[in-house]
Enzyme design. Structure first.
Site, short mmCIF file in Angstrom:
data_model
loop_
_atom_site.label_atom_id
_atom_site.label_comp_id
_atom_site.label_asym_id
_atom_site.label_seq_id
_atom_site.Cartn_x
_atom_site.Cartn_y
_atom_site.Cartn_z
N CYS A 298 36.66 43.44 4.70
CA CYS A 298 37.75 42.49 4.91
C CYS A 298 39.08 43.21 4.75
O CYS A 298 39.32 43.89 3.76
CB CYS A 298 37.65 41.32 3.94
SG CYS A 298 38.94 40.11 4.24
N LYS B 290 28.51 46.14 3.79
CA LYS B 290 29.14 46.06 5.12
C LYS B 290 30.52 46.68 5.01
O LYS B 290 31.35 46.22 4.21
CB LYS B 290 29.22 44.61 5.59
CG LYS B 290 29.87 44.45 6.95
CD LYS B 290 29.64 43.05 7.50
CE LYS B 290 30.32 42.82 8.84
NZ LYS B 290 31.77 42.58 8.71
N GLY C 119 30.99 45.78 16.18
CA GLY C 119 32.32 45.93 16.76
C GLY C 119 32.32 45.86 18.26
O GLY C 119 31.75 46.72 18.93
N PRO D 31 28.87 37.97 9.54
CA PRO D 31 29.52 36.97 8.69
C PRO D 31 30.95 36.75 9.16
O PRO D 31 31.66 37.72 9.42
CB PRO D 31 29.50 37.63 7.30
CG PRO D 31 29.38 39.10 7.55
CD PRO D 31 28.62 39.23 8.84
C1 LIG Z 1 37.36 34.84 11.97
C2 LIG Z 1 36.66 36.04 11.35
C3 LIG Z 1 36.20 35.95 10.05
C4 LIG Z 1 35.52 37.03 9.46
N1 LIG Z 1 35.02 36.90 8.20
C5 LIG Z 1 34.26 37.91 7.67
C6 LIG Z 1 33.58 37.75 6.42
O1 LIG Z 1 33.63 36.70 5.76
N2 LIG Z 1 32.86 38.81 5.96
C7 LIG Z 1 32.76 39.99 6.67
O2 LIG Z 1 32.10 40.92 6.20
N3 LIG Z 1 33.38 40.14 7.84
C8 LIG Z 1 34.10 39.14 8.36
N4 LIG Z 1 34.65 39.29 9.62
C9 LIG Z 1 34.41 40.53 10.40
C10 LIG Z 1 33.17 40.37 11.29
O3 LIG Z 1 31.99 40.23 10.52
C11 LIG Z 1 33.00 41.60 12.21
O4 LIG Z 1 32.87 42.75 11.41
C12 LIG Z 1 34.17 41.79 13.16
O5 LIG Z 1 34.56 40.55 13.74
C13 LIG Z 1 33.82 42.79 14.27
O6 LIG Z 1 32.74 42.32 15.05
P1 LIG Z 1 32.96 41.65 16.51
O7 LIG Z 1 33.73 42.63 17.33
O8 LIG Z 1 31.58 41.42 17.03
O9 LIG Z 1 33.75 40.39 16.30
C14 LIG Z 1 35.34 38.23 10.20
C15 LIG Z 1 35.84 38.31 11.52
C16 LIG Z 1 36.47 37.22 12.10
C17 LIG Z 1 36.96 37.33 13.53
#
Ligand SMILES: Cc1cc2nc3c(=O)[nH]c(=O)nc-3n(C[C@H](O)[C@H](O)[C@H](O)COP(=O)(O)O)c2cc1C
Length: 323
Positions: A106, A145, A208, A21
């Site tokens: 968050c 989460k 991550g 998300p």
């Molecule tokens: C722009 C942005 C918005 C995000 N919004 C949410 C969200 O609404 N809910 C949530 O649980 N995590 C949110 N996250 C965290 C991501 O779900 C994820 O946990 C985090 O980006 C790490 O994963 P990645 O390294 O693959 O990006 C957000 C991350 C980014 C970069």
């Protein structure tokens, strides 16, 4: 249909890659696109339950999902167990999600500071109450989460996971950072392995720094997690959900995807499609190294019809065959 890779409650999940998300990114069009490419299920952008209770329409827009997208999880963000449970029940009645997910990750100051998102991890009683109350309020499975903890002095993901599981959570997603670790520092995957070892019977979803299909394979192998959630890397490469790196995607497919996505966003909100679409277009075109001026023209064009014409022209020049 083929056997499920795992289940969340009684919901069969096919596939081991899931779009994370992301506020401002995982909108309905992008989610459907990634589901079609192989993401195993969808999670909404977070729903601030306080705003939902106040009938803010933009929150409801986040809950519109098409049948093809299911399983679809609605993600709640708040710091009040009763309000979260009431909101979950209303969302279930109005939007029929397949899963309710609770955001304990968050880290934005305004959110975590008031005890929501990763702020929940500092309050085990709230975790207990919220997961129990939401699980009682809905028929669908509830998932969580979370992060490793609030900061490096409080790495309590195992405790929070136990409380969540004891109170009804049916899957656990773990982002390998604390609330205080920025995206500039690498995510830790070892805790994801620890979580899976501790919760053999519950699906554990690792998250991550998965940027390529090879990363996803490595996370699955190294941690034993049931699935991998991919966030930031998906914006430039939604094809990662079909286990392809960006270099493997022909320009024809990039063109068709981008044109479909803009069309879908226009169909659901004609006035507010172009602006949010630009970030995907920019990311999709990055590997093509277009002249700066061409990119500027594309990314500042306010008119959807003109933008579509420009996109057609540019993608043709890059080698795509378009009608
Ligand atoms: C722009 C942005 C918005 C995000 N919004 C949410 C969200 O609404 N809910 C949530 O649980 N995590 C949110 N996250 C965290 C991501 O779900 C994820 O946990 C985090 O980006 C790490 O994963 P990645 O390294 O693959 O990006 C957000 C991350 C980014 C970069």
């Amino acid at each position: 249909m083929a056997q499920a890779d795992f289940t969340i409650g009684d919901i069969p999940i096919h596939g081991r890659l899931i779009l994370a998300p992301m506020d401002g990114i995982s909108d309905a069009a992008f989610r459907l696109l990634t589901r079609r490419l192989g993401s195993a299920y969808s999670v909404s952008e977070f729903i601030n339950t306080l705003d939902y209770a106040n009938q803010k329409n933009y929150q409801k827009k986040r809950l519109l999902a098409r049948q093809e997208e299911r399983p679809f999880a609605a993600q709640l963000l708040d710091n009040d167990a009763v309000r979260m449970a009431e909101c979950a029940a209303r969302i279930e009645e109005e939007f029929h999600p397949d899963i309710i997910d609770i955001n304990m990750g968050c880290a934005a100051k305004s959110v975590a500071g008031r005890g929501a998102g990763v702020g929940m991890m500092r309050d085990p009683q709230l975790v207990r109450d919220a997961v129990a109350a939401v699980s009682r309020a809905v028929k669908v499975p509830v998932t969580v989460k979370m992060r490793l903890g609030w900061d490096s002095a409080s790495l309590n993901f195992l405790e929070i996971a136990s409380l969540a599981a004891e109170n009804g959570a049916k899957a656990l997603a773990l982002h390998g950072r604390t609330g205080k670790i920025s995206f500039h520092k690498p995510a830790q995957w070892q805790p994801i392995a620890e979580l899976k070892r501790a919760f053999e019977k519950l699906p554990v979803i690792g998250n991550g720094d998965v940027c390529t299909p090879a990363d996803a394979r490595r996370m699955l192998e190294q941690t034993g997690c049931d699935a991998v959630m991919i966030g930031r890397a998906a914006k430039a490469n939604p094809w990662i959900f079909s286990w392809r790196s960006r270099e493997e995607v022909p320009i024809q497919e990039v063109a068709e995807t981008a044109i479909w996505q803009l069309g879908d966003m226009l169909a659901s909100d004609p006035e507010n499609a172009v602006l949010p679409f630009r970030k995907y277009l920019k990311a999709y075109l990055e590997p093509s190294h277009l002249p700066r001026e061409t990119m500027r023209t594309l990314l500042t064009c306010p008119d959807p019809t003109r933008l579509l014409a420009l996109m057609n022209e540019i993608f043709r020049e890059l080698g795509a065959t378009l009608p």
